[in-house]
Scaffold this motif. Structure first.
Motif, short mmCIF file in Angstrom:
data_model
loop_
_atom_site.label_atom_id
_atom_site.label_comp_id
_atom_site.label_asym_id
_atom_site.label_seq_id
_atom_site.Cartn_x
_atom_site.Cartn_y
_atom_site.Cartn_z
N SER A 38 -11.01 -5.97 34.12
CA SER A 38 -10.00 -6.22 33.09
C SER A 38 -10.58 -6.98 31.90
CB SER A 38 -8.83 -7.00 33.69
OG SER A 38 -8.19 -6.26 34.71
N LEU A 39 -11.42 -7.96 32.16
CA LEU A 39 -12.06 -8.70 31.07
C LEU A 39 -12.91 -7.77 30.21
CD1 LEU A 39 -13.17 -11.94 32.97
CD2 LEU A 39 -11.51 -11.84 31.09
N GLU A 40 -13.60 -6.84 30.85
CA GLU A 40 -14.42 -5.88 30.12
C GLU A 40 -13.56 -4.96 29.27
OE1 GLU A 40 -17.71 -4.01 28.67
OE2 GLU A 40 -17.71 -5.78 29.97
N ILE A 41 -12.50 -4.43 29.85
CA ILE A 41 -11.60 -3.52 29.13
C ILE A 41 -11.00 -4.21 27.91
CG2 ILE A 41 -9.37 -2.33 29.27
CD1 ILE A 41 -10.09 -1.73 32.23
N MET A 42 -10.62 -5.47 28.06
CA MET A 42 -9.94 -6.20 26.99
C MET A 42 -10.91 -6.96 26.07
SD MET A 42 -6.93 -5.22 27.46
CE MET A 42 -5.96 -6.23 26.38
N GLY A 43 -12.20 -6.72 26.22
CA GLY A 43 -13.18 -7.32 25.32
C GLY A 43 -13.34 -8.81 25.46
N LEU A 44 -13.13 -9.32 26.66
CA LEU A 44 -13.19 -10.78 26.86
C LEU A 44 -14.30 -11.22 27.80
CD1 LEU A 44 -9.36 -11.55 27.19
CD2 LEU A 44 -10.84 -12.12 25.26
N MET B 242 -6.85 -13.25 21.47
CA MET B 242 -7.56 -13.40 22.75
C MET B 242 -6.63 -13.93 23.83
SD MET B 242 -11.05 -14.99 21.14
CE MET B 242 -11.92 -15.30 22.67
N LYS B 243 -5.79 -14.91 23.46
CA LYS B 243 -4.82 -15.45 24.42
C LYS B 243 -3.84 -14.36 24.86
CE LYS B 243 -4.90 -20.22 22.68
NZ LYS B 243 -4.12 -21.24 21.94
N ARG B 244 -3.40 -13.54 23.89
CA ARG B 244 -2.45 -12.49 24.19
C ARG B 244 -3.06 -11.47 25.16
NH1 ARG B 244 2.52 -13.43 23.63
NH2 ARG B 244 2.21 -14.24 21.54
N ARG B 245 -4.32 -11.13 24.95
CA ARG B 245 -5.00 -10.18 25.84
C ARG B 245 -5.20 -10.78 27.24
NH1 ARG B 245 -10.20 -9.18 22.90
NH2 ARG B 245 -9.43 -10.49 21.21
N CYS B 246 -5.57 -12.05 27.29
CA CYS B 246 -5.73 -12.72 28.58
C CYS B 246 -4.40 -12.82 29.30
CB CYS B 246 -6.35 -14.10 28.36
SG CYS B 246 -6.95 -14.91 29.85
N ASN B 247 -3.34 -13.09 28.56
CA ASN B 247 -1.98 -13.16 29.10
C ASN B 247 -1.61 -11.84 29.77
OD1 ASN B 247 0.15 -15.15 29.20
ND2 ASN B 247 1.36 -13.86 27.84
N LEU B 248 -1.97 -10.74 29.11
CA LEU B 248 -1.68 -9.41 29.65
C LEU B 248 -2.45 -9.17 30.95
CD1 LEU B 248 -0.44 -6.60 29.47
CD2 LEU B 248 -2.31 -5.95 27.93
N ILE B 249 -3.71 -9.54 30.96
CA ILE B 249 -4.50 -9.37 32.19
C ILE B 249 -3.87 -10.14 33.35
CG2 ILE B 249 -6.72 -9.85 33.31
CD1 ILE B 249 -8.05 -9.51 30.56
N VAL C 124 -4.98 -6.59 14.13
CA VAL C 124 -4.88 -5.14 14.35
C VAL C 124 -5.74 -4.69 15.52
CG1 VAL C 124 -5.36 -2.88 13.32
CG2 VAL C 124 -4.30 -4.68 11.94
N GLN C 125 -6.95 -5.25 15.64
CA GLN C 125 -7.85 -4.84 16.72
C GLN C 125 -7.29 -5.24 18.09
OE1 GLN C 125 -8.80 -6.36 13.91
NE2 GLN C 125 -10.16 -4.87 12.92
N SER C 126 -6.75 -6.46 18.19
CA SER C 126 -6.16 -6.90 19.46
C SER C 126 -4.94 -6.05 19.81
CB SER C 126 -5.76 -8.38 19.38
OG SER C 126 -6.88 -9.22 19.39
N LYS C 127 -4.13 -5.74 18.80
CA LYS C 127 -2.96 -4.90 19.04
C LYS C 127 -3.37 -3.56 19.61
CE LYS C 127 0.87 -2.62 16.65
NZ LYS C 127 1.63 -2.48 15.40
N LYS C 128 -4.39 -2.93 19.03
CA LYS C 128 -4.85 -1.63 19.52
C LYS C 128 -5.36 -1.74 20.95
CE LYS C 128 -7.75 2.38 18.43
NZ LYS C 128 -7.57 2.84 19.80
N ALA C 129 -6.11 -2.79 21.25
CA ALA C 129 -6.64 -2.98 22.61
C ALA C 129 -5.51 -3.14 23.62
CB ALA C 129 -7.57 -4.19 22.65
N ILE C 130 -4.48 -3.89 23.23
CA ILE C 130 -3.33 -4.13 24.12
C ILE C 130 -2.56 -2.83 24.35
CG2 ILE C 130 -1.06 -5.24 24.25
CD1 ILE C 130 -2.41 -7.67 22.83
N HIS D 248 -4.51 -0.34 26.48
CA HIS D 248 -4.53 -0.74 27.89
C HIS D 248 -3.19 -0.46 28.56
CE1 HIS D 248 -5.83 -2.73 31.46
NE2 HIS D 248 -5.04 -3.77 31.33
N LEU D 249 -2.11 -0.71 27.85
CA LEU D 249 -0.78 -0.45 28.41
C LEU D 249 -0.56 1.05 28.63
CD1 LEU D 249 1.33 -2.98 26.31
CD2 LEU D 249 0.75 -3.14 28.74
N LEU D 250 -1.00 1.86 27.69
CA LEU D 250 -0.88 3.31 27.85
C LEU D 250 -1.68 3.79 29.05
CD1 LEU D 250 -1.14 4.43 24.10
CD2 LEU D 250 0.89 4.59 25.58
N ASP D 251 -2.85 3.20 29.26
CA ASP D 251 -3.67 3.56 30.42
C ASP D 251 -2.98 3.15 31.73
OD1 ASP D 251 -6.23 4.57 31.50
OD2 ASP D 251 -6.53 2.50 32.13
#
Length: 251
Positions: free
Chosen positions: A121-127, A142-149, A170-176, A179-182
């Protein structure tokens, strides 16, 4: 036909409140859906999500998720759901990895499985390269992506999201969103609330617009747009159904 989520005549009135926050809501949601619950401030959407996720009890009515009743199967329901709140559910003085190990342990995952899930998950979310940094050093995205994980380490059958992309770049939004679509493609039903109507229009398979605790319209984004004269997008539909009155709330 049996739906993945079935909500029947759900009501919620808080103590000393004059009106119902949720007023006779009935909904059915399929297993493979990304379902948006949209409404102005104070419309009742957070109360509805809080009942479905087991955080508060309904005043009356019932619902089932994956055939499990909230009256009889509370523990089993909690095992199959993930919750990602709008506020960061992270310990700021712990590292990202420490946070995820803690929250993952609450799901009962084996140490090996949890460790693997965290690394992936850390790899997928770039963390990955920030895994051992304290969360209070992270940017909002970064916090938002970690929160999702933290809310999805156990591959939940249903995921409740409250404003998952608020305040991010924008980049974090796209990553989130990616990941949700996946997760959805892999079988997770997603229940989503947001004030980003253009995002909801693209992201959701179906949407319910609620106001004053009641559902005012439901359907696919295109169905909703087609029902309102001269509507060009979901924002036009939203304003038509809920009005232009400001909904500022003082807590």
């Amino acid at each position: 036909m049996e739906y993945f989520i079935e909500i029947k005549n759900l009501y919620k009135k808080y103590k000393n409140a004059e009106d119902f926050s949720v007023n006779d809501i009935s909904l059915t949601i399929d297993k493979n859906e990304i379902y948006g619950i949209l409404g102005p401030n104070g419309a009742g959407k957070t109360t509805l999500i809080s009942m479905l996720s087991g955080l508060i009890k309904p005043t009356s009515g019932q619902f089932k998720i994956d055939g499990l009743s909230h009256h009889r199967h509370g523990f089993r329901l909690r095992q199959i759901m993930g919750i990602v709140p709008q506020e960061y559910a992270l310990y700021p003085t712990l590292t990202a990895r420490e946070n995820l190990m803690f929250f993952g342990s609450l799901y009962g995952l084996s140490h090996k499985k949890l460790k693997t899930s965290i690394e992936e998950s850390l790899e997928i979310m770039g963390l990955s390269k920030f895994a051992d940094k304290k969360v209070d050093q992270f940017s909002g995205g970064m916090k938002r992506r970690c929160n999702l994980i933290a809310g999805t380490l156990h591959n939940p059958k249903v995921l409740f999201l409250d404003e998952p992309t608020v305040g991010v770049d924008v980049q974090s939004k796209k990553a989130i969103i990616d990941h949700l679509l996946d997760l959805n493609k892999k079988g997770t039903c997603i229940i989503y609330t947001s004030h980003h109507l253009s995002e909801a229009e693209e992201f959701c398979t179906r949407i319910a617009i609620i106001d004053h605790g009641k559902i005012h319209a439901s359907g696919t984004p295109q169905e909703l747009i087609g029902k309102v004269t001269h509507a060009q997008n979901l924002e036009d539909v939203f304003i038509s159904l809920t009005g232009k009155e400001l909904r500022d709330v003082v807590v």
